[in-house]
Motif scaffolding. Structure first.
Motif, PDB file in Angstrom:
ATOM      1  N   GLU A   7     -46.297  -4.940  47.289  1.00  0.00           N
ATOM      2  CA  GLU A   7     -44.932  -5.728  47.742  1.00  0.00           C
ATOM      3  C   GLU A   7     -45.197  -7.378  48.190  1.00  0.00           C
ATOM      4  O   GLU A   7     -44.404  -8.096  48.058  1.00  0.00           O
ATOM      5  N   LYS A   8     -46.643  -7.278  48.533  1.00  0.00           N
ATOM      6  CA  LYS A   8     -46.924  -8.613  48.774  1.00  0.00           C
ATOM      7  C   LYS A   8     -46.756  -9.855  47.706  1.00  0.00           C
ATOM      8  O   LYS A   8     -46.763 -10.797  47.903  1.00  0.00           O
ATOM      9  N   TYR A   9     -47.277  -9.341  46.654  1.00  0.00           N
ATOM     10  CA  TYR A   9     -47.247  -9.926  45.447  1.00  0.00           C
ATOM     11  C   TYR A   9     -46.169  -9.799  44.413  1.00  0.00           C
ATOM     12  O   TYR A   9     -45.829 -10.154  43.417  1.00  0.00           O
ATOM     13  N   LYS A  10     -45.390  -9.270  44.978  1.00  0.00           N
ATOM     14  CA  LYS A  10     -43.792  -8.782  44.384  1.00  0.00           C
ATOM     15  C   LYS A  10     -43.937  -8.360  43.310  1.00  0.00           C
ATOM     16  O   LYS A  10     -43.368  -8.708  42.050  1.00  0.00           O
ATOM     17  N   LEU A  11     -44.683  -7.204  43.040  1.00  0.00           N
ATOM     18  CA  LEU A  11     -45.075  -6.355  41.808  1.00  0.00           C
ATOM     19  C   LEU A  11     -43.969  -5.325  41.757  1.00  0.00           C
ATOM     20  O   LEU A  11     -43.506  -4.666  43.019  1.00  0.00           O
ATOM     21  N   ASP A  12     -43.371  -5.107  40.654  1.00  0.00           N
ATOM     22  CA  ASP A  12     -42.470  -3.992  40.536  1.00  0.00           C
ATOM     23  C   ASP A  12     -43.385  -2.724  40.629  1.00  0.00           C
ATOM     24  O   ASP A  12     -44.334  -2.637  40.356  1.00  0.00           O
ATOM     25  N   SER A  13     -42.652  -1.666  40.735  1.00  0.00           N
ATOM     26  CA  SER A  13     -43.327  -0.315  40.784  1.00  0.00           C
ATOM     27  C   SER A  13     -43.660   0.091  39.705  1.00  0.00           C
ATOM     28  O   SER A  13     -44.828   0.702  39.556  1.00  0.00           O
ATOM     29  N   PHE A  14     -43.267  -0.439  38.400  1.00  0.00           N
ATOM     30  CA  PHE A  14     -43.821   0.163  37.160  1.00  0.00           C
ATOM     31  C   PHE A  14     -45.463  -0.786  36.936  1.00  0.00           C
ATOM     32  O   PHE A  14     -46.097  -0.173  36.603  1.00  0.00           O
ATOM     33  N   SER A  15     -45.097  -2.010  37.546  1.00  0.00           N
ATOM     34  CA  SER A  15     -46.525  -2.827  37.591  1.00  0.00           C
ATOM     35  C   SER A  15     -47.740  -2.145  38.292  1.00  0.00           C
ATOM     36  O   SER A  15     -48.647  -1.855  37.930  1.00  0.00           O
ATOM     37  N   VAL A  16     -47.037  -1.636  39.375  1.00  0.00           N
ATOM     38  CA  VAL A  16     -48.080  -1.042  40.337  1.00  0.00           C
ATOM     39  C   VAL A  16     -48.607   0.133  39.873  1.00  0.00           C
ATOM     40  O   VAL A  16     -49.712   0.559  39.901  1.00  0.00           O
ATOM     41  N   PHE A  17     -47.827   1.008  39.073  1.00  0.00           N
ATOM     42  CA  PHE A  17     -48.010   2.137  38.405  1.00  0.00           C
ATOM     43  C   PHE A  17     -49.184   1.953  37.182  1.00  0.00           C
ATOM     44  O   PHE A  17     -49.984   2.638  37.144  1.00  0.00           O
ATOM     45  N   GLN A  18     -48.767   1.033  36.481  1.00  0.00           N
ATOM     46  CA  GLN A  18     -49.789   0.699  35.540  1.00  0.00           C
ATOM     47  C   GLN A  18     -51.056   0.036  35.794  1.00  0.00           C
ATOM     48  O   GLN A  18     -52.247   0.703  35.434  1.00  0.00           O
ATOM     49  N   LEU A  19     -51.275  -0.574  37.047  1.00  0.00           N
ATOM     50  CA  LEU A  19     -52.432  -0.888  37.687  1.00  0.00           C
ATOM     51  C   LEU A  19     -53.124   0.478  38.262  1.00  0.00           C
ATOM     52  O   LEU A  19     -54.304   0.553  38.150  1.00  0.00           O
ATOM     53  N   GLU A  20     -52.722   1.292  38.795  1.00  0.00           N
ATOM     54  CA  GLU A  20     -52.841   2.629  39.477  1.00  0.00           C
ATOM     55  C   GLU A  20     -53.550   3.309  38.521  1.00  0.00           C
ATOM     56  O   GLU A  20     -54.684   4.002  38.448  1.00  0.00           O
ATOM     57  N   ASP A  21     -52.884   3.518  37.156  1.00  0.00           N
ATOM     58  CA  ASP A  21     -53.021   4.244  35.898  1.00  0.00           C
ATOM     59  C   ASP A  21     -54.532   3.627  35.221  1.00  0.00           C
ATOM     60  O   ASP A  21     -55.236   4.413  35.035  1.00  0.00           O
ATOM     61  N   GLU A  22     -54.544   2.415  35.266  1.00  0.00           N
ATOM     62  CA  GLU A  22     -55.599   1.812  34.712  1.00  0.00           C
ATOM     63  C   GLU A  22     -57.059   2.096  35.367  1.00  0.00           C
ATOM     64  O   GLU A  22     -57.906   2.297  34.998  1.00  0.00           O
ATOM     65  N   ILE A  23     -56.834   1.862  36.791  1.00  0.00           N
ATOM     66  CA  ILE A  23     -57.918   2.183  37.833  1.00  0.00           C
ATOM     67  C   ILE A  23     -58.343   3.651  37.571  1.00  0.00           C
ATOM     68  O   ILE A  23     -59.454   4.014  37.610  1.00  0.00           O
ATOM     69  N   LYS A  24     -57.485   4.553  37.607  1.00  0.00           N
ATOM     70  CA  LYS A  24     -57.644   5.939  37.575  1.00  0.00           C
ATOM     71  C   LYS A  24     -58.489   6.433  36.192  1.00  0.00           C
ATOM     72  O   LYS A  24     -59.171   7.025  36.243  1.00  0.00           O
ATOM     73  N   GLU A  25     -58.076   5.703  34.976  1.00  0.00           N
ATOM     74  CA  GLU A  25     -58.827   5.871  33.752  1.00  0.00           C
ATOM     75  C   GLU A  25     -60.287   5.246  34.123  1.00  0.00           C
ATOM     76  O   GLU A  25     -61.133   5.658  33.265  1.00  0.00           O
ATOM     77  N   ASP A  26     -60.388   4.268  34.776  1.00  0.00           N
ATOM     78  CA  ASP A  26     -61.799   3.739  34.880  1.00  0.00           C
ATOM     79  C   ASP A  26     -62.746   4.703  35.486  1.00  0.00           C
ATOM     80  O   ASP A  26     -63.939   4.657  35.465  1.00  0.00           O
ATOM     81  N   ILE A  27     -62.294   5.405  36.574  1.00  0.00           N
ATOM     82  CA  ILE A  27     -62.985   6.514  37.260  1.00  0.00           C
ATOM     83  C   ILE A  27     -62.812   7.897  36.916  1.00  0.00           C
ATOM     84  O   ILE A  27     -63.244   8.683  37.548  1.00  0.00           O
ATOM     85  N   SER A  28     -62.169   7.907  35.795  1.00  0.00           N
ATOM     86  CA  SER A  28     -61.657   9.472  35.399  1.00  0.00           C
ATOM     87  C   SER A  28     -63.008  10.282  35.168  1.00  0.00           C
ATOM     88  O   SER A  28     -62.980  11.537  35.166  1.00  0.00           O
ATOM     89  N   MET A  29     -64.143   9.530  35.077  1.00  0.00           N
ATOM     90  CA  MET A  29     -65.383  10.442  34.667  1.00  0.00           C
ATOM     91  C   MET A  29     -65.746  11.346  35.851  1.00  0.00           C
ATOM     92  O   MET A  29     -66.697  12.077  35.872  1.00  0.00           O
ATOM     93  N   MET A  30     -65.108  11.005  37.165  1.00  0.00           N
ATOM     94  CA  MET A  30     -65.463  11.841  38.465  1.00  0.00           C
ATOM     95  C   MET A  30     -64.624  13.137  38.384  1.00  0.00           C
ATOM     96  O   MET A  30     -65.237  13.940  39.168  1.00  0.00           O
ATOM     97  N   ILE A  31     -63.610  13.327  37.492  1.00  0.00           N
ATOM     98  CA  ILE A  31     -63.202  14.726  37.693  1.00  0.00           C
ATOM     99  C   ILE A  31     -64.157  15.658  37.038  1.00  0.00           C
ATOM    100  O   ILE A  31     -64.705  15.363  36.075  1.00  0.00           O
TER     101      ILE A  31
END
Length: 166
Positions: free
Chosen positions: A90-114
């Motif tokens: 919310e500091k950078y005024k990101l909507d929840s969908f943008s935050v979700f996209q960013l979280e999902d992108e980062i999750k894909e980057d480290i998904s090899m840890m599953i």
């Protein structure tokens, strides 16, 4: 005053002799019955001691096996899920969908840890941080970098991130 001489009368002699003989016979009967009871109780106590000893041995064996199994299972614990949370979106005024996209992108980057064991993931925690922090992400035509605020490794890897403009 004088004690009457009952010891001279045959009826009294028989009475006292009967009492003495009855006392001796009853004493032997008492000893026999008491001995039988003691023998029975001694056997019962011995059987119970043997049973307790066997049960304690079994308990020790089970406890050792459970300790071994717990150690093996602890070694085999694997990462089941990855949870990522962006703290200051919310500091950078990101909507929840943008935050979700960013979280999902980062999750894909480290998904090899599953499905990796926790020891391996713990040893590579610095690598995970570097993978996350060294990449820039584009959201709404702006470039953001993320910084790892908190990293908790268990069956679920929980990561809290701060974002900042690049």
């Amino acid at each position: 005053m004088r004690i009457p001489p009952y010891y001279r009368l045959p009826s009294w002699q028989r009475f006292f002799a009967g009492m003495a003989l009855g006392g001796i016979i009853s004493w032997f009967i008492f000893l026999f019955i008491f001995g039988q009871w003691q023998e029975r109780y001694s056997k019962e106590i011995k059987l119970q001691q043997d049973a307790i000893y066997e049960l304690e041995k079994d308990k020790e064996i089970w406890q050792e096996e459970f300790k071994k199994l717990n150690k093996e299972n602890q070694k085999k614990l694997t990462v089941q899920d990855i949870s990522i949370k962006i703290v200051n979106g919310e500091k950078y005024k990101l909507d929840s969908f943008s935050v979700f996209q960013l979280e999902d992108e980062i999750k894909e980057d480290i998904s090899m840890m599953i499905a990796k064991d926790m020891d391996t993931v713990y040893k590579s925690s610095e690598l995970i941080k570097k993978i996350i922090e060294n990449k820039t992400h584009r959201v709404n035509e702006k470039r953001y970098r993320v910084e790892v605020k908190e990293l908790v490794i268990y069956t679920t890897v929980s990561i809290e991130l701060n974002i900042m403009l690049d």
